[in-house]
Design an enzyme around this catalytic site. Structure first.
Site, PDB file in Angstrom:
ATOM      1  CB  SER A 141      32.619  36.140  44.830  1.00  0.00           C
ATOM      2  OG  SER A 141      33.460  35.785  46.251  1.00  0.00           O
ATOM      3  NE  ARG A 142      34.455  37.409  49.952  1.00  0.00           N
ATOM      4  CZ  ARG A 142      35.282  36.921  49.062  1.00  0.00           C
ATOM      5  NH1 ARG A 142      35.050  35.625  48.298  1.00  0.00           N
ATOM      6  NH2 ARG A 142      36.473  37.879  49.076  1.00  0.00           N
ATOM      7  CD  GLU A 152      33.675  32.042  38.291  1.00  0.00           C
ATOM      8  OE1 GLU A 152      33.121  32.023  38.938  1.00  0.00           O
ATOM      9  OE2 GLU A 152      34.802  32.234  37.699  1.00  0.00           O
ATOM     10  CD  GLU A 197      37.113  31.486  35.140  1.00  0.00           C
ATOM     11  OE1 GLU A 197      35.948  31.301  35.924  1.00  0.00           O
ATOM     12  OE2 GLU A 197      37.370  30.390  34.997  1.00  0.00           O
ATOM     13  CE1 TYR A 198      34.997  36.372  43.227  1.00  0.00           C
ATOM     14  CE2 TYR A 198      33.904  34.248  42.452  1.00  0.00           C
ATOM     15  CZ  TYR A 198      34.688  34.961  42.192  1.00  0.00           C
ATOM     16  OH  TYR A 198      35.190  34.564  43.285  1.00  0.00           O
ATOM     17  CD  GLU A 211      30.021  34.953  43.144  1.00  0.00           C
ATOM     18  OE1 GLU A 211      29.510  35.750  42.656  1.00  0.00           O
ATOM     19  OE2 GLU A 211      30.735  33.898  43.047  1.00  0.00           O
TER      20      GLU A 211
END
Length: 298
Positions: free
Chosen positions: A173-174, A126, A99-100, A129
Site C-alpha cells: 500500500s505504501r 482492494e 484484499e491487497y 489506502e
C-alpha cells in the site's frame, strides 16, 4: 452514481476469512448502505469452526464454490492464501474482491487476470489506502509540482512473512501511494536487515521516477514500534514534511465496496479498468523485483 431504485437483482456474496478485514466486510454487507443493497450476504468461509457470527452462517469452501446462489467471493484471508482462493472462485465462475496484495508474485497476478478475463468476471484488488483522507490531501499537494526527491518511512509491529509475504508485498500500500503520486518507478537498489531473534526487520528501497528523481521507501517492523507514517517530499517550489492531521478515515472499506459494485454493474470504462490493472501489476512487479534484489544480496 447509484440507481437508488430497488436493484433488479442482488449478487450473492461469501466472505472468505473473518479476521479484521473480513469482519469489517461482514458488517458493511449487513448494514443498509447504497452498495450493500446490490449484495446479499450468504455466509462466510473460515478454517476455524465458528458456526455463525452475528447470525451469518459458516459454510464450507466446497459449498461456496458449487452453490449457484454464490456469485461473488470476498477474499479476506492471509495474503499467502489469496492466489489459491482467487483461482478456485474464478474457475467456479464467481466474481472476486480480494484484499491487497492479490498475490505474492507478479506472474501469478497476470495469470489470474487472464483467467478473470477468460471467465468474464470482475477481479478487484482492494486499495483502501487510496481512499484515505491523507492520500486525498497528498494528491492535491503534489499535483503540478516538480519533485526533486522524497522519502516515505513506515513503522509497525512485527508481521509474519510466511502469512503476509515479503515486506515489499505486505507493505504494497505504501508502494501504491508512491506510484499513484509520482507515476511508474524503477528500482535502483534495496536492502533488508533482519534480526529474527528480535522479530525486527528494516527494508530500505531506493527508487527513481521516470524523470530520474530519487524516492526512498523504508519499512521497519519490530516489537514496540508504533504504526506510523513519516514522509518528506521536496519540490522545486517547496517541501512537504510529514502529514498534517487531515481528519478521520470513515468507511474506507465501504467506499472500496462501492467501487467493486460499480464494476459489477459495468459502470467503469475499459480505459479506467485498464489503467487500474496497469498500476496494480506495476506495483506487484516492483515488489517482486525488490524481493529478488534483497535475496540476491544475501
Amino acid at each position: 452514481m447509484w440507481n437508488l431504485n430497488k436493484p433488479e437483482r442482488k449478487f450473492g456474496v461469501v466472505v472468505v476469512g473473518v479476521g479484521r478485514a473480513g469482519s469489517v466486510r461482514i458488517r458493511d454487507l449487513r448494514n443498509p448502505h447504497a452498495s450493500s443493497a446490490f449484495l446479499n450476504l450468504i455466509g462466510f468461509v473460515s478454517r476455524r469452526e465458528l458456526r455463525n457470527i452475528d447470525e451469518v452462517q459458516q459454510i464450507s469452501l466446497e459449498n461456496a464454490l458449487s452453490s449457484p446462489k454464490v456469485e461473488v467471493a470476498y477474499i479476506c484471508s492471509e495474503s499467502s492464501s489469496h492466489e489459491d482462493y482467487i483461482r478456485q472462485f474464478l474457475n467456479a465462475g464467481k466474481h472476486v474482491l480480494v484484499e491487497y496484495p492479490m498475490t505474492l508474485s507478479w506472474e501469478a497476478a497476470q495469470d489470474l487476470w487472464k483467467l478473470a478475463e477468460q471467465k468474464g468476471k470482475v477481479l478487484h484488488e482492494e486499495h483502501v489506502e487510496l481512499l484515505m483522507e491523507e492520500f486525498a490531501f497528498l494528491k492535491k499537494e503534489v499535483v503540478g509540482k516538480d519533485l526533486l526527491k522524497g522519502s516515505l518511512l513506515f513503522t509497525a509491529g512485527p508481521l509474519e512473512e510466511e502469512r503476509f509475504g515479503f515486506p515489499a508485498f505486505s507493505g504494497i500500500s505504501r508502494l501504491t501511494w508512491l506510484v499513484s503520486l509520482f507515476g511508474e518507478l524503477s528500482l535502483i537498489s534495496a536492502t533488508l536487515e533482519e534480526r529474527k531473534e528480535d522479530q525486527h526487520m528494516k527494508m530500505t528501497v531506493c527508487l527513481e521516477t521516470e524523470n530520474k528523481r530519487p524516492l526512498t521507501w523504508i519499512e521497519e517492523k519490530g516489537p514496540g514500534l508504533k504504526r506510523n507514517r513519516h514522509l518528506s517530499f521536496h519540490f522545486k517550489s517547496g517541501s512537504l514534511e510529514n502529514m498534517p492531521n487531515v481528519g478521520v478515515n470513515k468507511n474506507i472499506f465501504l467506499k472500496d465496496q462501492n467501487i467493486f459494485v460499480q464494476k459489477l454493474l459495468g459502470q467503469f470504462s475499459e480505459k479506467e479498468l485498464a489503467a487500474e490493472k496497469k498500476r496494480i501489476l506495476h506495483c506487484l512487479w516492483l515488489a517482486e523485483e525488490i524481493q529478488k534484489y534483497c535475496y540476491s544480496k544475501k
